[in-house]
Design a protein around this motif. Structure first.
Motif, PDB file in Angstrom:
ATOM      1  N   GLY A  96     -53.722 -33.686 -46.597  1.00  0.00           N
ATOM      2  CA  GLY A  96     -54.919 -33.695 -45.751  1.00  0.00           C
ATOM      3  C   GLY A  96     -55.589 -32.349 -45.669  1.00  0.00           C
ATOM      4  O   GLY A  96     -55.149 -31.375 -46.290  1.00  0.00           O
ATOM      5  N   ALA A  97     -56.666 -32.318 -44.901  1.00  0.00           N
ATOM      6  CA  ALA A  97     -57.322 -31.043 -44.626  1.00  0.00           C
ATOM      7  C   ALA A  97     -56.334 -30.153 -43.880  1.00  0.00           C
ATOM      8  O   ALA A  97     -55.439 -30.652 -43.194  1.00  0.00           O
ATOM      9  CB  ALA A  97     -58.557 -31.283 -43.782  1.00  0.00           C
ATOM     10  N   ASP A  98     -56.540 -28.837 -44.017  1.00  0.00           N
ATOM     11  CA  ASP A  98     -55.610 -27.899 -43.378  1.00  0.00           C
ATOM     12  C   ASP A  98     -55.862 -27.879 -41.869  1.00  0.00           C
ATOM     13  O   ASP A  98     -56.860 -27.332 -41.393  1.00  0.00           O
ATOM     14  CB  ASP A  98     -55.811 -26.499 -43.980  1.00  0.00           C
ATOM     15  CG  ASP A  98     -54.725 -25.543 -43.512  1.00  0.00           C
ATOM     16  OD1 ASP A  98     -54.265 -25.689 -42.353  1.00  0.00           O
ATOM     17  OD2 ASP A  98     -54.347 -24.660 -44.288  1.00  0.00           O
ATOM     18  N   ILE A  99     -54.939 -28.492 -41.147  1.00  0.00           N
ATOM     19  CA  ILE A  99     -55.104 -28.634 -39.688  1.00  0.00           C
ATOM     20  C   ILE A  99     -55.098 -27.262 -39.013  1.00  0.00           C
ATOM     21  O   ILE A  99     -55.859 -27.002 -38.082  1.00  0.00           O
ATOM     22  CB  ILE A  99     -53.980 -29.535 -39.119  1.00  0.00           C
ATOM     23  CG1 ILE A  99     -54.068 -30.930 -39.749  1.00  0.00           C
ATOM     24  CG2 ILE A  99     -54.084 -29.642 -37.597  1.00  0.00           C
ATOM     25  CD1 ILE A  99     -52.828 -31.801 -39.541  1.00  0.00           C
ATOM     26  N   LYS A 100     -54.251 -26.355 -39.555  1.00  0.00           N
ATOM     27  CA  LYS A 100     -54.151 -25.028 -38.927  1.00  0.00           C
ATOM     28  C   LYS A 100     -55.457 -24.250 -39.092  1.00  0.00           C
ATOM     29  O   LYS A 100     -55.813 -23.438 -38.251  1.00  0.00           O
ATOM     30  CB  LYS A 100     -52.987 -24.244 -39.551  1.00  0.00           C
ATOM     31  CG  LYS A 100     -51.634 -24.876 -39.229  1.00  0.00           C
ATOM     32  CD  LYS A 100     -50.501 -24.318 -40.091  1.00  0.00           C
ATOM     33  CE  LYS A 100     -49.242 -25.144 -39.916  1.00  0.00           C
ATOM     34  NZ  LYS A 100     -48.192 -24.859 -40.891  1.00  0.00           N
ATOM     35  N   GLY A 112     -55.288 -38.357 -45.188  1.00  0.00           N
ATOM     36  CA  GLY A 112     -56.501 -37.739 -44.670  1.00  0.00           C
ATOM     37  C   GLY A 112     -57.422 -37.299 -45.796  1.00  0.00           C
ATOM     38  O   GLY A 112     -57.774 -38.090 -46.686  1.00  0.00           O
ATOM     39  N   GLY A 113     -57.805 -36.013 -45.785  1.00  0.00           N
ATOM     40  CA  GLY A 113     -58.653 -35.485 -46.847  1.00  0.00           C
ATOM     41  C   GLY A 113     -58.038 -35.654 -48.232  1.00  0.00           C
ATOM     42  O   GLY A 113     -58.756 -35.747 -49.230  1.00  0.00           O
ATOM     43  N   GLY A 114     -56.705 -35.736 -48.309  1.00  0.00           N
ATOM     44  CA  GLY A 114     -56.035 -35.955 -49.601  1.00  0.00           C
ATOM     45  C   GLY A 114     -56.359 -37.331 -50.152  1.00  0.00           C
ATOM     46  O   GLY A 114     -56.669 -37.498 -51.345  1.00  0.00           O
TER      47      GLY A 114
HETATM   48  N1  CO8 Z   1     -52.465 -29.084 -42.587  1.00  0.00           N
HETATM   49  C1  CO8 Z   1     -51.768 -27.940 -42.453  1.00  0.00           C
HETATM   50  N2  CO8 Z   1     -50.456 -27.845 -42.724  1.00  0.00           N
HETATM   51  C2  CO8 Z   1     -49.813 -28.958 -43.111  1.00  0.00           C
HETATM   52  C3  CO8 Z   1     -50.471 -30.185 -43.266  1.00  0.00           C
HETATM   53  C4  CO8 Z   1     -51.874 -30.225 -42.985  1.00  0.00           C
HETATM   54  N3  CO8 Z   1     -52.598 -31.340 -43.155  1.00  0.00           N
HETATM   55  N4  CO8 Z   1     -49.572 -31.116 -43.658  1.00  0.00           N
HETATM   56  C5  CO8 Z   1     -48.398 -30.472 -43.750  1.00  0.00           C
HETATM   57  N5  CO8 Z   1     -48.539 -29.183 -43.430  1.00  0.00           N
HETATM   58  C6  CO8 Z   1     -47.503 -28.156 -43.392  1.00  0.00           C
HETATM   59  C7  CO8 Z   1     -46.624 -28.273 -42.158  1.00  0.00           C
HETATM   60  O1  CO8 Z   1     -47.226 -27.677 -41.045  1.00  0.00           O
HETATM   61  C8  CO8 Z   1     -45.386 -27.564 -42.629  1.00  0.00           C
HETATM   62  O2  CO8 Z   1     -45.606 -26.184 -42.551  1.00  0.00           O
HETATM   63  P1  CO8 Z   1     -44.515 -25.197 -41.838  1.00  0.00           P
HETATM   64  O3  CO8 Z   1     -43.310 -25.303 -42.741  1.00  0.00           O
HETATM   65  O4  CO8 Z   1     -45.155 -23.876 -41.851  1.00  0.00           O
HETATM   66  O5  CO8 Z   1     -44.252 -25.766 -40.478  1.00  0.00           O
HETATM   67  C9  CO8 Z   1     -45.296 -27.919 -44.104  1.00  0.00           C
HETATM   68  O6  CO8 Z   1     -46.610 -28.319 -44.492  1.00  0.00           O
HETATM   69  C10 CO8 Z   1     -44.363 -29.078 -44.383  1.00  0.00           C
HETATM   70  O7  CO8 Z   1     -44.738 -30.157 -43.556  1.00  0.00           O
HETATM   71  P2  CO8 Z   1     -43.701 -30.972 -42.647  1.00  0.00           P
HETATM   72  O8  CO8 Z   1     -42.595 -30.090 -42.185  1.00  0.00           O
HETATM   73  O9  CO8 Z   1     -44.480 -31.696 -41.594  1.00  0.00           O
HETATM   74  O10 CO8 Z   1     -43.131 -31.984 -43.757  1.00  0.00           O
HETATM   75  P3  CO8 Z   1     -42.532 -33.435 -43.522  1.00  0.00           P
HETATM   76  O11 CO8 Z   1     -41.970 -33.838 -44.856  1.00  0.00           O
HETATM   77  O12 CO8 Z   1     -41.664 -33.468 -42.325  1.00  0.00           O
HETATM   78  O13 CO8 Z   1     -43.806 -34.384 -43.175  1.00  0.00           O
HETATM   79  C11 CO8 Z   1     -46.057 -35.204 -43.506  1.00  0.00           C
HETATM   80  C12 CO8 Z   1     -44.797 -34.608 -44.159  1.00  0.00           C
HETATM   81  C13 CO8 Z   1     -45.759 -36.617 -42.961  1.00  0.00           C
HETATM   82  C14 CO8 Z   1     -47.127 -35.296 -44.589  1.00  0.00           C
HETATM   83  C15 CO8 Z   1     -46.523 -34.290 -42.331  1.00  0.00           C
HETATM   84  O14 CO8 Z   1     -46.584 -32.950 -42.793  1.00  0.00           O
HETATM   85  C16 CO8 Z   1     -47.886 -34.637 -41.777  1.00  0.00           C
HETATM   86  O15 CO8 Z   1     -48.000 -35.594 -41.016  1.00  0.00           O
HETATM   87  N6  CO8 Z   1     -48.917 -33.847 -42.138  1.00  0.00           N
HETATM   88  C17 CO8 Z   1     -50.258 -34.016 -41.591  1.00  0.00           C
HETATM   89  C18 CO8 Z   1     -50.974 -35.214 -42.182  1.00  0.00           C
HETATM   90  C19 CO8 Z   1     -52.335 -35.351 -41.567  1.00  0.00           C
HETATM   91  O16 CO8 Z   1     -52.500 -35.549 -40.375  1.00  0.00           O
HETATM   92  N7  CO8 Z   1     -53.376 -35.263 -42.410  1.00  0.00           N
HETATM   93  C20 CO8 Z   1     -54.769 -35.375 -41.977  1.00  0.00           C
HETATM   94  C21 CO8 Z   1     -55.341 -34.026 -41.721  1.00  0.00           C
HETATM   95  S1  CO8 Z   1     -56.984 -34.081 -41.028  1.00  0.00           S
HETATM   96  C22 CO8 Z   1     -57.973 -34.424 -42.360  1.00  0.00           C
HETATM   97  O17 CO8 Z   1     -57.535 -34.532 -43.471  1.00  0.00           O
HETATM   98  C23 CO8 Z   1     -59.429 -34.571 -42.066  1.00  0.00           C
HETATM   99  C24 CO8 Z   1     -60.217 -34.772 -43.334  1.00  0.00           C
HETATM  100  C25 CO8 Z   1     -61.685 -34.797 -43.058  1.00  0.00           C
HETATM  101  C26 CO8 Z   1     -62.317 -33.478 -43.180  1.00  0.00           C
HETATM  102  C27 CO8 Z   1     -62.057 -32.822 -44.487  1.00  0.00           C
HETATM  103  C28 CO8 Z   1     -61.936 -31.368 -44.298  1.00  0.00           C
HETATM  104  C29 CO8 Z   1     -61.203 -30.640 -45.336  1.00  0.00           C
END
Ligand code: CO8
Length: 258
Positions: free
Chosen positions: A64-68, A108-110
């Motif tokens: 997905g998009a980078d939430i941070k 999400g964005g992915g």
């Molecule tokens: N943004 C930022 N960092 C992320 C994201 C993300 N989307 N996904 C994963 N990461 C990071 C985690 O924070 C973590 O970092 P750290 O080790 O520093 O804590 C690292 O990646 C590994 O992630 P997890 O520990 O969470 O790994 P798991 O295997 O436990 O879980 C998941 C994997 C299920 C994929 C989980 O990471 C997750 O739910 N991620 C978020 C998914 C999400 O909500 N995506 C939608 C984002 S919003 C969006 O895409 C809007 C799009 C529209 C606008 C477009 C703009 C670009």
């Protein structure tokens, strides 16, 4: 050109663009997407490239998009820069064929950038979803529109409102992905398809995708008329003569405009 967050490889007429931010599961930040846009501009201008594969890692196409990166944005930050539109949409504007090879998370964005590609080949480990609702937002780069067109309103509503993930088998049954293959075969399968496409006439490829895409915005009658005009226009190319003569002479075509 040097890239930090993507890898770009060329093999014959096929380029592979790999998202490469493994620690963040390929979360799409502004820098990565600006590199994607630059790479696509480079490939668009390169006559030696006939097809592109967009891929990630075994674990994540992109989570997905980078939430941070966006957590502290306010409305004006998002509205004024519109950085999502500028760079992410370079994929939908790309005029040559582009295949998404998806393994692991496409969330999400992915999921949205995978859907911007012409078609998706998924590994059996792929997981698709639009979980933005869990973050208090909704998809923002075409997810609600493309997903509903690809898999229908019922499933799109289900996925977007619950935020649940869909596995590769469900994605294939639903019409989101073109093929599902074992994870170890993903890149060979994508390269096989890309090589086949890259061997065709480039103008025919470009016109073909333009016509299919136009169908999503036109009435059936307008779409059929556009198709007919584009079909007729291809008779102005040397590749039409070559393709048809090669068939009659029982040989492989050698398209000039590849
Ligand atoms: N943004 C930022 N960092 C992320 C994201 C993300 N989307 N996904 C994963 N990461 C990071 C985690 O924070 C973590 O970092 P750290 O080790 O520093 O804590 C690292 O990646 C590994 O992630 P997890 O520990 O969470 O790994 P798991 O295997 O436990 O879980 C998941 C994997 C299920 C994929 C989980 O990471 C997750 O739910 N991620 C978020 C998914 C999400 O909500 N995506 C939608 C984002 S919003 C969006 O895409 C809007 C799009 C529209 C606008 C477009 C703009 C670009």
């Amino acid at each position: 050109m040097a890239y930090e967050l993507i890898e770009l490889d060329r093999d014959g007429r096929v380029a592979t663009l790999r998202l490469n931010r493994p620690k963040a599961l390929n979360a799409l930040n502004a820098e990565m997407m600006s590199e994607v846009a630059r790479a696509l501009a480079e490939l668009e201008a390169d006559d030696g490239i006939g097809c592109v594969i967009l891929t990630g890692s075994d674990k994540a196409f992109a989570a997905g998009a980078d939430i941070k990166e966006m957590v502290d944005d306010n409305y004006l930050d998002i509205y004024k820069t519109d950085r999502f539109e500028q760079n992410h949409c370079s994929i939908e504007r790309f005029r040559k064929p582009i295949i998404a090879a998806v393994s692991g998370y496409a969330l999400g964005g992915g999921c949205e950038i995978a859907m911007m590609c012409d078609f998706i080949i998924a590994s059996n480990t792929a997981k698709f979803g639009q979980p933005e609702i869990n973050l208090g937002v909704i998809p923002g780069i075409g997810g609600t529109q493309r997903l509903a067109r690809a898999i229908g309103k019922a499933k799109a509503m289900d996925l977007c409102l619950t935020g649940r993930m869909m596995d590769a088998a469900e994605a294939e049954h639903s019409g989101l992905v073109a093929r599902v293959v074992p994870v170890d075969d993903l890149m060979d399968t994508a390269r096989g398809a890309a090589n086949k496409i890259a061997g065709h006439s480039q103008p025919a490829n470009m016109i073909l995708k333009e016509v299919i895409d136009a169908g999503y915005e036109l009435t059936l009658r307008e779409g059929i008329r556009f198709e007919r005009r584009m079909f007729q226009s291809l008779f102005a190319t040397e590749d039409q003569k070559e393709g048809m003569n090669a068939f009659i002479e029982k040989r492989k075509p050698h398209f000039k405009h590849r």
